[in-house]
Design an enzyme around this catalytic site. Sequence first.
Site, short mmCIF file in Angstrom:
data_model
loop_
_atom_site.label_atom_id
_atom_site.label_comp_id
_atom_site.label_asym_id
_atom_site.label_seq_id
_atom_site.Cartn_x
_atom_site.Cartn_y
_atom_site.Cartn_z
N HIS A 44 -15.91 -1.95 26.19
CA HIS A 44 -15.07 -1.26 25.17
C HIS A 44 -14.88 0.48 25.65
O HIS A 44 -15.55 1.13 25.81
CB HIS A 44 -15.65 -1.21 23.81
CG HIS A 44 -15.17 -0.88 22.50
ND1 HIS A 44 -14.13 -1.60 22.22
CD2 HIS A 44 -15.63 -0.10 21.63
CE1 HIS A 44 -13.74 -1.04 20.91
NE2 HIS A 44 -14.27 -0.04 20.68
N PHE A 75 -19.77 16.77 21.24
CA PHE A 75 -19.36 15.55 20.52
C PHE A 75 -20.92 14.88 20.81
O PHE A 75 -21.47 14.17 19.85
CB PHE A 75 -18.48 14.98 21.22
CG PHE A 75 -17.90 13.67 20.41
CD1 PHE A 75 -18.03 13.63 18.96
CD2 PHE A 75 -17.43 12.65 21.28
CE1 PHE A 75 -17.72 12.46 18.61
CE2 PHE A 75 -16.95 11.45 20.47
CZ PHE A 75 -17.14 11.49 19.11
#
Length: 293
Positions: free
Chosen positions: A268, A218
């Site tokens: 976040h 990823f």
Amino acid sequence: MNIGELLTSRGKSLSFEFFPPKDDLGEINLFQAIHSLEALNPTFVSVTYGAGGGTAKNTRHVVERIIEETSFNPMPHLTCINQSKEELEGILEDYKKMGIDNVLALRGDPPMGKDGKPMPVTHKYYAKDLVRLVAAEKGFSIGVAVYPEGHGETPDLERDILYTKEKIDQGADFGVTQMFFDNNLFYAFMERARRVGINIPIVTAIMPITDVGRMQTFCQRCGATLPKSCVERFGDKPLSKEDAVKIGVELACEQVTDLMKNGVKYFHFYTLNKDESVAAIIKNMRMEKYGLD
Ligand code: FAD
């Protein structure tokens, strides 16, 4: 609730990212995670978007359910590549009617064709074009993506920060970083940002690792560096799911500790539609106070 105003007035924030699931079981799991994270009162939650309009309906569906079933303040991501101005305006009008106050304005990437190659670009935009369009619609707080390591297509970091400044100047209220694991890269980015006069809140994205092999792939795809020291923490023998999650949580806590020491206050979390790791990090780090009162 306007995210830009919340970040500025509160000076701290806790938020979560979800993605639209592929099937019914994925949706059941997602909403279990959403409901279990609700007590943490995040400042906002964001829902990703398939570039080129592929999963636009799915993003809308998840956001609609979030509005109907939770107290969350949602922010849909929206990409502009390969979508016409009229299509984008239609989506924004619809979001306005739904009572959505925030949009993360992105360029996106061309979707992959059946041959595994990127499909031709029919509408060539940069994120700054979408920021301008959303700002003209009025009523939305606008977020943009920022890249501590620079965006993969940008020739150098100096150009990257100038392009970032350009999209902010079109009317963005805050930035959300690409995930990163080496905080020094983020601090260097903040230095560059300050130097060119970027002074909107920058929300740092934290990715708890649950599967180090998948994370390496990823990271390669999105141009984030996964330091060798992080990979080595998982050892070279197969781990149980519980042990892998535990190590991922430890690493994220260490990263957050260092960010906090350096004055970072906007966090976040990429949830990957699961609550376990994120809930553990927030509990360990006593981060509940970063959420809404
Ligand atoms: P831009 O800011 O437009 O930048 C794209 C490239 O163009 C960069 O290399 C930039 O340097 C360059 N550039 C900008 N302006 C100029 C100019 N004037 N001249 C020449 N070059 C220029 N993707 C999705 O598909 N769905 C999502 O939901 C999603 N969510 C994301 C959330 C975050 C927080 C982040 C960091 C990324 C997300 N992405 C998502 C990935 C993103 O769409 C890709 O990284 C995409 O390649 C770039 O989008 P951008 O908005 O950063 O584009």
